[in-house]
Motif scaffolding. Structure first.
Motif, PDB file in Angstrom:
ATOM      1  N   LEU A 134       0.763  -1.302  -0.120  1.00  0.00           N
ATOM      2  CA  LEU A 134      -0.133  -0.196   0.027  1.00  0.00           C
ATOM      3  C   LEU A 134       0.961   1.145   0.013  1.00  0.00           C
ATOM      4  N   ARG A 135       1.911   1.416   0.885  1.00  0.00           N
ATOM      5  CA  ARG A 135       2.729   2.437   0.978  1.00  0.00           C
ATOM      6  C   ARG A 135       3.282   2.876  -0.400  1.00  0.00           C
ATOM      7  N   MET A 172     -11.892   4.052  -5.264  1.00  0.00           N
ATOM      8  CA  MET A 172     -12.813   2.989  -4.845  1.00  0.00           C
ATOM      9  C   MET A 172     -11.648   2.212  -3.874  1.00  0.00           C
ATOM     10  N   MET A 173     -10.578   1.852  -4.723  1.00  0.00           N
ATOM     11  CA  MET A 173      -9.274   1.007  -4.109  1.00  0.00           C
ATOM     12  C   MET A 173      -8.983   1.703  -2.719  1.00  0.00           C
ATOM     13  N   LEU A 174      -8.794   3.021  -2.694  1.00  0.00           N
ATOM     14  CA  LEU A 174      -8.219   3.573  -1.527  1.00  0.00           C
ATOM     15  C   LEU A 174      -9.187   3.631  -0.431  1.00  0.00           C
ATOM     16  N   ARG A 175     -10.753   3.944  -0.723  1.00  0.00           N
ATOM     17  CA  ARG A 175     -11.485   3.704   0.294  1.00  0.00           C
ATOM     18  C   ARG A 175     -11.403   2.457   0.878  1.00  0.00           C
ATOM     19  N   HIS A 176     -11.394   1.284  -0.065  1.00  0.00           N
ATOM     20  CA  HIS A 176     -11.280   0.068   0.625  1.00  0.00           C
ATOM     21  C   HIS A 176     -10.055  -0.250   1.358  1.00  0.00           C
ATOM     22  N   LEU A 178      -8.551   1.883   2.998  1.00  0.00           N
ATOM     23  CA  LEU A 178      -8.575   2.631   4.302  1.00  0.00           C
ATOM     24  C   LEU A 178      -9.727   2.037   5.435  1.00  0.00           C
ATOM     25  N   LEU A 179     -10.808   1.233   4.903  1.00  0.00           N
ATOM     26  CA  LEU A 179     -11.551   0.107   5.848  1.00  0.00           C
ATOM     27  C   LEU A 179     -10.804  -0.760   6.354  1.00  0.00           C
ATOM     28  N   GLU A 208      -4.703  10.842   2.891  1.00  0.00           N
ATOM     29  CA  GLU A 208      -5.564  10.193   4.069  1.00  0.00           C
ATOM     30  C   GLU A 208      -4.854   8.877   4.345  1.00  0.00           C
ATOM     31  N   VAL A 209      -4.761   8.017   3.305  1.00  0.00           N
ATOM     32  CA  VAL A 209      -3.952   6.611   3.450  1.00  0.00           C
ATOM     33  C   VAL A 209      -2.506   6.920   4.242  1.00  0.00           C
ATOM     34  N   MET A 210      -1.787   7.890   3.552  1.00  0.00           N
ATOM     35  CA  MET A 210      -0.320   7.848   4.093  1.00  0.00           C
ATOM     36  C   MET A 210      -0.628   8.460   5.695  1.00  0.00           C
TER      37      MET A 210
END
Length: 311
Positions: A134-135, A172-176, A178-179, A208-210
């Motif tokens: 992910l990173r 969509m991938m990033l929201r998933h 984050l969940l 936000e992911v980072m």
């Protein structure tokens, strides 16, 4: 002569006619106008954009030269005569043509989008996430992909619907993702949003992911939160940092003014972190504002914040 009279005499053209004659979409015309200051239209009596014949001729040459591989940023400020010389085979002033351009990261993705291969695009993104984690997916893969997709759209090689499809799939991938992340809930507590007139959400989600990966406590507010409400929410929720994303279309001067205005509304000790291609370090920024030059710098910023407060 009024704008309508000029149009009747063929001196000015509405944006729809310009789109058909130049093969440059309305969306791209507006984006070039914001980014490069060209083409600058006049307005007819109804307030709609109209363009001079000289502007249309210049746009046709720019479209032709872009098809040959020239970058739009090098062409916009050139005079019509210089563009004609370039098109006729004059020296290229160091601008590479398409045949000499190397295949880089993200070009395969662009080809899949051009072919309307939705499943292929999804597989490419998923494989990047699997291969890199992910990173690095956020800081490397998506950075290359965003640049390639944006450049292809800017050159008119990618339809606006293809760019929207790509953006929505990545979001969509990033929201998933984050969940799936376990919330650490550590300081700093960060409110994440964008300023009014900044609707671009992809950069915000990447940031936000980072922040999650760095263990920060996140309060996500979506995009285009009014300035007064950003300050009110930050105070009400007692956050430590307000994180904002600015795309290139926002404009550096507008971003600087909005950042300073926000900083003046926040309590002492509350920082503002701003990133994206629409901001850069500036001597005119308030002392509480930190510019994040790249997503992979978020970790260092969070570490510095914690060290300063012995968290």
């Amino acid at each position: 002569m009024s704008a309508s009279d000029q149009h009747e005499h063929g001196l000015q053209m509405p944006i729809g006619a310009v789109e058909k004659e130049t093969r440059v979409s309305k969306e791209l015309l507006r984006m070039w106008e914001r980014r490069y200051g060209f083409p600058l239209p006049d307005r007819d009596e109804s307030g709609d954009r109209v363009y001079s014949r000289e502007t249309v001729e210049k746009l046709k040459l720019i479209r032709l030269l872009i098809d040959r591989g020239y970058r739009p940023g090098r062409l916009m400020n050139m005079q019509l005569a210089a563009l004609r010389d370039l098109q006729a085979g004059a020296p290229r002033q160091g601008v590479p043509v398409a045949a000499s351009l190397p295949v880089g990261p993200g070009d395969e993705l662009v080809a899949l989008l051009q072919q309307n291969d939705v499943n292929g695009m999804r597989r490419w993104l998923s494989q990047q996430l699997i291969d890199h984690g992910l990173r690095r997916f956020v800081t490397v893969s998506l950075q290359h992909a965003n640049h390639a997709v944006g450049a292809a759209w800017q050159r008119g090689e990618l339809a606006i619907h293809a760019e929207h499809l790509y953006t929505e799939q990545v979001q969509m991938m990033l929201r998933h993702a984050l969940l799936q992340l376990h919330p650490m809930g550590q300081a700093p507590r960060v409110l994440v949003t964008t300023m009014p007139d900044e609707p671009h959400q992809l950069g915000l989600l990447m940031a936000e992911v980072m922040l999650w990966l760095e263990g920060c406590s996140i309060l996500a507010m979506g995009t285009e939160l009014p300035l007064a409400d950003i300050a009110a929410a930050a105070i009400a929720h007692q956050v430590d940092v307000v994180a904002l994303s600015f795309s290139a279309a926002y404009g550096e001067q507008a971003a600087r003014q909005m950042l300073n205005s926000l900083a003046g509304r926040l309590p002492d000790g509350m920082q503002v972190w701003a990133g994206g291609s629409g901001v850069r370090p500036d001597d005119g920024l308030a002392s509480s504002i930190r510019i994040v030059p790249s997503l992979d710098q978020i970790g260092a910023l969070a570490k510095a914040w914690r060290m300063a407060r012995s968290v």
